[in-house]
Scaffold this active site. Structure first.
Site, PDB file in Angstrom:
ATOM      1  N   LYS A  47       7.633   0.868   1.368  1.00 45.79           N
ATOM      2  CA  LYS A  47       8.092   0.145   0.628  1.00 45.79           C
ATOM      3  C   LYS A  47       9.524   0.843   0.248  1.00 45.79           C
ATOM      4  O   LYS A  47      10.461   0.217  -0.201  1.00 45.79           O
ATOM      5  CB  LYS A  47       7.312  -0.018  -0.924  1.00 45.79           C
ATOM      6  CG  LYS A  47       6.035  -0.655  -0.483  1.00 45.79           C
ATOM      7  CD  LYS A  47       5.363  -0.692  -1.865  1.00 45.79           C
ATOM      8  CE  LYS A  47       4.807   0.717  -2.610  1.00 45.79           C
ATOM      9  NZ  LYS A  47       3.867   1.472  -1.714  1.00 45.79           N
ATOM     10  N   ASP A 107      -1.479  -0.243  -4.297  1.00 47.08           N
ATOM     11  CA  ASP A 107      -2.960   0.001  -3.891  1.00 47.08           C
ATOM     12  C   ASP A 107      -4.240  -0.321  -4.881  1.00 47.08           C
ATOM     13  O   ASP A 107      -5.104  -0.775  -4.946  1.00 47.08           O
ATOM     14  CB  ASP A 107      -2.915   1.499  -3.971  1.00 47.08           C
ATOM     15  CG  ASP A 107      -2.570   2.226  -2.807  1.00 47.08           C
ATOM     16  OD1 ASP A 107      -2.529   1.659  -1.592  1.00 47.08           O
ATOM     17  OD2 ASP A 107      -1.816   3.162  -2.864  1.00 47.08           O
ATOM     18  N   LYS A 155       0.725  -1.098  -0.233  1.00 43.28           N
ATOM     19  CA  LYS A 155      -0.158  -0.165   0.088  1.00 43.28           C
ATOM     20  C   LYS A 155       0.671   1.261   0.095  1.00 43.28           C
ATOM     21  O   LYS A 155       1.965   1.190   0.356  1.00 43.28           O
ATOM     22  CB  LYS A 155      -0.672  -0.049   1.203  1.00 43.28           C
ATOM     23  CG  LYS A 155      -1.926   1.117   1.494  1.00 43.28           C
ATOM     24  CD  LYS A 155      -2.582   0.873   2.404  1.00 43.28           C
ATOM     25  CE  LYS A 155      -3.810   2.074   2.572  1.00 43.28           C
ATOM     26  NZ  LYS A 155      -4.431   2.226   1.445  1.00 43.28           N
ATOM     27  N   LYS A 207       4.804   8.320  -7.714  1.00 46.78           N
ATOM     28  CA  LYS A 207       5.121   9.219  -6.784  1.00 46.78           C
ATOM     29  C   LYS A 207       6.854   9.549  -7.015  1.00 46.78           C
ATOM     30  O   LYS A 207       7.499  10.593  -6.403  1.00 46.78           O
ATOM     31  CB  LYS A 207       5.205   8.735  -5.258  1.00 46.78           C
ATOM     32  CG  LYS A 207       5.337   9.702  -4.228  1.00 46.78           C
ATOM     33  CD  LYS A 207       4.569   9.150  -2.929  1.00 46.78           C
ATOM     34  CE  LYS A 207       4.710  10.059  -1.584  1.00 46.78           C
ATOM     35  NZ  LYS A 207       6.050   9.961  -0.786  1.00 46.78           N
TER      36      LYS A 207
HETATM   37  N1  LIG Z   1      10.558   1.483   9.809  1.00 48.04           N
HETATM   38  C1  LIG Z   1      10.262   2.733   9.707  1.00 48.04           C
HETATM   39  N2  LIG Z   1      10.415   3.422  10.905  1.00 48.04           N
HETATM   40  C2  LIG Z   1       9.991   4.605  10.906  1.00 48.04           C
HETATM   41  N3  LIG Z   1       9.497   5.077  10.058  1.00 48.04           N
HETATM   42  C3  LIG Z   1       9.314   4.439   8.760  1.00 48.04           C
HETATM   43  C4  LIG Z   1       9.794   3.269   8.443  1.00 48.04           C
HETATM   44  N4  LIG Z   1       9.384   2.834   7.559  1.00 48.04           N
HETATM   45  C5  LIG Z   1       8.973   3.866   6.729  1.00 48.04           C
HETATM   46  N5  LIG Z   1       8.877   4.782   7.592  1.00 48.04           N
HETATM   47  C6  LIG Z   1       8.275   6.348   7.137  1.00 48.04           C
HETATM   48  O1  LIG Z   1       7.008   6.120   6.522  1.00 48.04           O
HETATM   49  C7  LIG Z   1       7.093   6.938   5.465  1.00 48.04           C
HETATM   50  C8  LIG Z   1       6.654   6.523   4.170  1.00 48.04           C
HETATM   51  O2  LIG Z   1       7.297   5.468   3.680  1.00 48.04           O
HETATM   52  P1  LIG Z   1       7.794   5.427   2.214  1.00 48.04           P
HETATM   53  O3  LIG Z   1       9.124   4.176   2.282  1.00 48.04           O
HETATM   54  O4  LIG Z   1       7.924   6.488   1.420  1.00 48.04           O
HETATM   55  O5  LIG Z   1       6.292   4.462   1.698  1.00 48.04           O
HETATM   56  P2  LIG Z   1       6.116   3.753   0.473  1.00 48.04           P
HETATM   57  O6  LIG Z   1       7.103   3.763  -0.345  1.00 48.04           O
HETATM   58  O7  LIG Z   1       5.323   2.423   0.627  1.00 48.04           O
HETATM   59  O8  LIG Z   1       4.797   4.772  -0.114  1.00 48.04           O
HETATM   60  C9  LIG Z   1       8.596   7.502   5.178  1.00 48.04           C
HETATM   61  O9  LIG Z   1       8.510   8.915   4.990  1.00 48.04           O
HETATM   62  C10 LIG Z   1       9.236   7.274   6.443  1.00 48.04           C
HETATM   63  O10 LIG Z   1       9.576   8.651   7.304  1.00 48.04           O
HETATM   64 MG   LIG Z   2       7.458   4.850  -2.087  1.00 48.21          MG
END
Ligand SMILES: Nc1ncnc2c1ncn2[C@@H]1O[C@H](COP(=O)(O)OP(=O)(O)O)[C@@H](O)[C@H]1O
Ligand SMILES: [Mg+2]
Ligand SMILES: Nc1ncnc2c1ncn2[C@@H]1O[C@H](COP(=O)(O)OP(=O)(O)O)[C@@H](O)[C@H]1O
Ligand code: SF4
Ligand SMILES: [Mg+2]
Lengths: 269, 269
Positions: free
Chosen positions: A14, A125, A9, A40
């Site tokens: 990710k 998603d 999601k 994104k």
């Molecule tokens: N293990 C973790 N501990 C703390 N914060 C996290 C962790 N994993 C992700 N985040 C936070 O969640 C936010 C979203 O993560 P992201 O990797 O960008 O998600 P996705 O790629 O799935 O959209 C990041 O900006 C980060 O700050």
């Molecule tokens: Mg991402």
């Protein structure tokens, strides 16, 4: 060559997990290519010290795909990880999955889909033909579902599992489920809940990644945790993940839950 | 006839808000049609006392669209709200947006797109041509962004605003932004944060919906809050929302944030 895809999601973690995974794999001496497949287009930002590399879709729009070279598309980041961003169309028009399809076609043409490990970071998603392309066309051979204990992220993971089950029957695709990664949101009983979900869909919880503030601190410095805090416990977690995925040979065809089973699962938790 | 669409990230509370909005509008004597445009096809479940009505895409697959009548597709729920679910393809194949396009075409052919107010409940994680169709083809005239204070849901809301800005220039489409609805996740300073975001994109915070356990209790009873706890504070919140949207004539063309502005906004909060 191992081709790994992290699906989940939006906002589940990710990209954070992929970038740290790639950095840890590269640290152990492997040649890594990471391809962001989320409109994104911020999958590789922390590997690129905060800069957003040009997306394949933007490059094709500006220069046409005939003139593009590997150097236009593939950028070298932290620890030598090679980075690509597929990108997506302007919101409201076109097919968001088109960026993914165009990217793979271009990288094939440029013979740039190589290395010891390719890590695909794909939005989960909407599991339509566009976003499922890496699985359908035999690129993503091992898919890892990134989820937390939150119901909506489990729902998305289950949907991706449905796609794997369906696509694994196709000749060109050899996609399998490699395992489930719990990127914690610090919900009570989260680890057990996600482990149980993984078991129900004929897989297993391959890693539990704690929620740790060092991730935000590294982000402010526009770095992965591996670079910002190499001796931290969280960096060690990502190194263990890298070890686990590099060595993993156990995959499965998932048995996703149907709507009623998912409702029942939600009520149990 | 007023055509209202609620767009937002998966799991943000679009269906909960739509169903209670529809119920409150119907209670005030209006003829309401609610159309779920999320492959999850659970938009109208609480209006239908827990049952999942057959989706348009499933009906077309099973019976072909030539034989379908209004009674196959439109189901009467709580307080007389008429309910439709677009549905989506099997995960992994086809276009998730196709269910939406097929639904509108069928309802047009059956002259079933009528009433005092039509409420569209649309997934906003991927704002591709498929999910933007209600805006592009002039159905969704007033779009309301459902978000919380969480960055990812603001990112999704901003993306939808980008689509509105782009599509509002098209001849067939007269889509405008009606306002921003904060469906709270009880984050500190959430109301001010979302109000500030709404202002930055040339709109306003039109409603703040508290996070309240009565929503879960109503869900266990497979009812909307309007039916389960009509005298609760939360039911009053949904009635105020219904009043606000029924009377609202202020719409705008949004000025969405670009990537750097969104990053800066995230750091401020
Ligand atoms: N293990 C973790 N501990 C703390 N914060 C996290 C962790 N994993 C992700 N985040 C936070 O969640 C936010 C979203 O993560 P992201 O990797 O960008 O998600 P996705 O790629 O799935 O959209 C990041 O900006 C980060 O700050
Ligand atoms: Mg991402
Ligand atoms: N205001 C609220 N207070 C408490 N819980 C809520 C509220 N709004 C939504 N929820 C919860 O969030 C879950 C997801 O909401 P839902 O309306 O299904 O989201 P969406 O339609 O955007 O995917 C629901 O199951 C509900 O329990
Ligand atoms: S295939 Fe997927 S991304 Fe493309 S238009 Fe359809 S739903 Fe949108
Ligand atoms: Mg919904």
């Amino acid at each position: 060559m191992k081709q790994i895809a992290l699906y989940g999601k939006g906002g589940i973690g990710k990209s954070t997990t992929s970038a740290n995974l790639s950095a840890a794999l590269a640290e152990s001496g492997l040649d890594i290519l990471q391809i962001g497949c989320d409109p994104k287009h911020d999958s590789t930002r922390m590997l690129m010290h905060g800069s957003r590399i040009p997306t394949v879709l933007d490059l094709i729009r500006e220069q046409g795909d005939k003139n593009l070279t590997v150097d236009d598309v593939v950028h070298q980041g932290f620890s030598g990880v090679r980075c690509v961003e597929a990108g997506g169309p302007e919101p409201g028009i076109g097919c968001a999955g088109r960026g993914i399809i165009a990217t793979f076609q271009l990288l094939e043409r440029l013979s740039a889909l190589d290395g010891d490990v390719i890590v695909y970071d794909v939005l989960g998603d909407v599991v339509c033909g566009g976003f499922a392309m890496p699985m359908r066309e035999g690129y993503a051979q091992e898919v890892y579902l990134v989820t937390s204990g939150e119901l909506m992220s489990i729902y998305a993971a289950n949907n991706i599992a449905k796609a794997i089950t369906r696509l694994s029957k196709r000749v060109r695709s050899n996609c399998r489920l490699g395992g489930v990664i719990c990127n914690a949101k610090n919900i009570e009983g989260e680890r057990e809940l996600v482990a149980e979900f993984a078991k129900r869909i004929n897989s297993s919880l391959i890693a539990y990644i704690p929620r740790d503030r060092v991730v935000q601190l590294a982000e402010v410095h526009k770095q992965t945790v591996l670079e910002y805090a190499p001796d931290s416990e969280q960096a060690a977690v990502y190194r263990r993940l890298a070890d686990e995925l590099a060595r993993n040979t156990r995959t499965s065809i998932p048995t996703p839950l149907d709507d009623d089973e998912l409702d029942a699962f939600a009520l149990e938790s």
